[in-house]
Write an enzyme that holds these catalytic residues in place. Structure first.
Site, mmCIF file in Angstrom:
data_model
loop_
_atom_site.group_PDB
_atom_site.id
_atom_site.type_symbol
_atom_site.label_atom_id
_atom_site.label_comp_id
_atom_site.label_asym_id
_atom_site.label_seq_id
_atom_site.Cartn_x
_atom_site.Cartn_y
_atom_site.Cartn_z
ATOM 1 N N ASN A 30 -0.044 -5.620 -5.818
ATOM 2 C CA ASN A 30 0.450 -6.919 -5.351
ATOM 3 C C ASN A 30 -0.762 -7.811 -5.093
ATOM 4 O O ASN A 30 -1.471 -7.629 -4.110
ATOM 5 C CB ASN A 30 1.270 -6.699 -4.069
ATOM 6 C CG ASN A 30 1.681 -8.000 -3.421
ATOM 7 O OD1 ASN A 30 1.595 -9.068 -4.027
ATOM 8 N ND2 ASN A 30 2.136 -7.916 -2.173
ATOM 9 N N LYS A 39 -0.829 -10.870 -4.280
ATOM 10 C CA LYS A 39 -0.587 -11.927 -3.277
ATOM 11 C C LYS A 39 -1.114 -13.265 -3.814
ATOM 12 O O LYS A 39 -1.011 -13.524 -5.007
ATOM 13 C CB LYS A 39 -1.203 -11.536 -1.928
ATOM 14 C CG LYS A 39 -0.771 -10.123 -1.516
ATOM 15 C CD LYS A 39 -1.103 -9.757 -0.107
ATOM 16 C CE LYS A 39 -0.601 -8.348 0.180
ATOM 17 N NZ LYS A 39 -0.721 -7.958 1.568
ATOM 18 N N HIS A 64 8.943 -9.182 0.709
ATOM 19 C CA HIS A 64 7.665 -8.742 1.267
ATOM 20 C C HIS A 64 7.556 -9.215 2.715
ATOM 21 O O HIS A 64 8.037 -10.299 3.060
ATOM 22 C CB HIS A 64 6.498 -9.293 0.432
ATOM 23 C CG HIS A 64 5.208 -8.674 0.819
ATOM 24 N ND1 HIS A 64 4.487 -9.119 1.899
ATOM 25 C CD2 HIS A 64 4.539 -7.606 0.313
ATOM 26 C CE1 HIS A 64 3.413 -8.349 2.025
ATOM 27 N NE2 HIS A 64 3.412 -7.424 1.080
ATOM 28 N N GLU A 68 5.284 -10.527 4.321
ATOM 29 C CA GLU A 68 4.672 -11.861 4.490
ATOM 30 C C GLU A 68 5.699 -12.958 4.237
ATOM 31 O O GLU A 68 5.656 -14.029 4.850
ATOM 32 C CB GLU A 68 3.450 -11.989 3.567
ATOM 33 C CG GLU A 68 2.288 -11.160 4.110
ATOM 34 C CD GLU A 68 1.381 -10.552 3.059
ATOM 35 O OE1 GLU A 68 1.409 -11.002 1.898
ATOM 36 O OE2 GLU A 68 0.645 -9.605 3.399
ATOM 37 N N GLU A 122 6.799 -0.486 3.766
ATOM 38 C CA GLU A 122 5.498 -1.045 4.137
ATOM 39 C C GLU A 122 5.489 -1.367 5.627
ATOM 40 O O GLU A 122 5.908 -2.461 6.037
ATOM 41 C CB GLU A 122 5.235 -2.336 3.355
ATOM 42 C CG GLU A 122 5.185 -2.141 1.859
ATOM 43 C CD GLU A 122 4.357 -3.233 1.174
ATOM 44 O OE1 GLU A 122 3.438 -2.880 0.453
ATOM 45 O OE2 GLU A 122 4.626 -4.418 1.397
ATOM 46 N N GLY A 143 -2.880 -4.699 5.170
ATOM 47 C CA GLY A 143 -4.120 -5.471 5.237
ATOM 48 C C GLY A 143 -4.941 -5.200 6.484
ATOM 49 O O GLY A 143 -5.868 -5.952 6.795
ATOM 50 N N SER A 169 -2.435 -0.713 3.245
ATOM 51 C CA SER A 169 -3.819 -0.227 3.234
ATOM 52 C C SER A 169 -4.034 1.016 2.376
ATOM 53 O O SER A 169 -4.832 1.886 2.727
ATOM 54 C CB SER A 169 -4.318 0.005 4.667
ATOM 55 O OG SER A 169 -4.321 -1.226 5.384
HETATM 56 P P1 PGA Z 1 -2.495 -3.945 1.591
HETATM 57 O O1 PGA Z 1 -1.149 -4.727 1.239
HETATM 58 O O2 PGA Z 1 -2.623 -2.820 0.585
HETATM 59 O O3 PGA Z 1 -3.576 -4.951 1.466
HETATM 60 O O4 PGA Z 1 -2.337 -3.418 2.983
HETATM 61 C C1 PGA Z 1 -0.008 -4.058 0.794
HETATM 62 C C2 PGA Z 1 1.104 -5.050 0.574
HETATM 63 O O5 PGA Z 1 1.210 -6.011 1.360
HETATM 64 O O6 PGA Z 1 1.891 -4.922 -0.380
#
Ligand code: PGA
Length: 237
Positions: A6, A8, A93, A95, A159, A165, A195
């Site tokens: 992803n 983003k 997601h 976010e 997640e 992140g 992560s």
């Molecule tokens: P990350 O993000 O691997 O940077 O923690 C995962 C995601 O948000 O899909």
């Protein structure tokens, strides 16, 4: 086994094309792993061009609207994605839920429409840190998961928001526990996200109910993404 990157809001068309060209042959080395990249809308076509028509790496979007067309400024529909050669999409997601008002209801609508149109859907679920600390993880998943349609092309990504992140990965045991719970609610495959990196990927995807990973930060670096896909391939072999 599915490993999805992803991106983003990273990588415009130029960078996406070059990155995709580097990944083109990765499936030959990471056999039995389905590899997916999810660039921003404006870089989808460039990523497809970089991969070329022969590559088994697939391109998914990061979101999709539920209507086919209409007065929905800033949104993109499933037929528009399919026309480009995009095969799937992320929905819900954290976010989007946190910053753009996405709800369980809107996530379900997006998922249903995308599946109906023929896309694969990766639907994201997961609890925040405060919810986990309050012992509400199962209550949250019990609300987010059952609204998702049952479909052979639906994949769930667990997640935990506190692991996204932050470098705070769920332990393999904790991930396994949450995945088993999600699977008790829904028949789909379940990816882990939060992560994931080349060091922890193998132990996470080796868990019996972890069917792959949704990778954010580490998917932006070709060497790290390559290493994660190869680590996943070893656990299937
Ligand atoms: P990350 O993000 O691997 O940077 O923690 C995962 C995601 O948000 O899909």
């Amino acid at each position: 086994m599915l490993i999805a990157g992803n991106w983003k809001m990273h990588k415009g068309a130029h960078e996406a094309r070059a990155f995709a060209a580097r990944l083109r042959h990765l499936p030959d080395r990471a056999t039995d792993v389905d590899i997916v990249v999810c660039p921003p809308f404006v870089a989808l076509e460039a990523a497809l061009q970089g991969l070329g028509s022969e590559s088994r790496v697939q391109v998914y979007a990061q979101n999709v609207h539920w209507e086919l067309e209409g007065a929905f400024t800033g949104e993109v529909s499933a037929p528009m994605l399919l026309e480009l050669g995009v095969k799937g999409t992320i929905v819900g997601h954290s976010e989007r839920r946190q910053f753009f008002g996405e709800t369980d209801g809107s996530v379900a609508r997006r998922a249903e429409a995308a599946l109906e149109a023929g896309l694969v859907v990766i639907a994201c679920v997961g609890e925040t840190e405060a919810e986990r600390e309050a012992g509400e993880t199962e209550a949250v998943l019990g609300r987010q998961v059952p609204v998702l349609p049952e479909h052979e092309r639906l994949v769930i990504a667990y997640e935990p928001v506190w692991a996204i992140g932050t470098g705070k990965t769920a332990s393999p045991e904790l991930a396994q526990q949450a995945h088993a719970f999600v699977k008790s609610l829904h028949p789909s495959r379940v990816l882990y996200g939060g992560s994931v990196n080349p060091e922890n990927a193998a132990s996470l995807v080796a868990q019996p109910d972890v069917d792959g990973a949704l990778v954010g930060g580490a998917s932006l670096d070709p060497t790290a993404f390559d290493a994660i896909c190869l680590a996943a391939a070893k656990t299937v072999a």
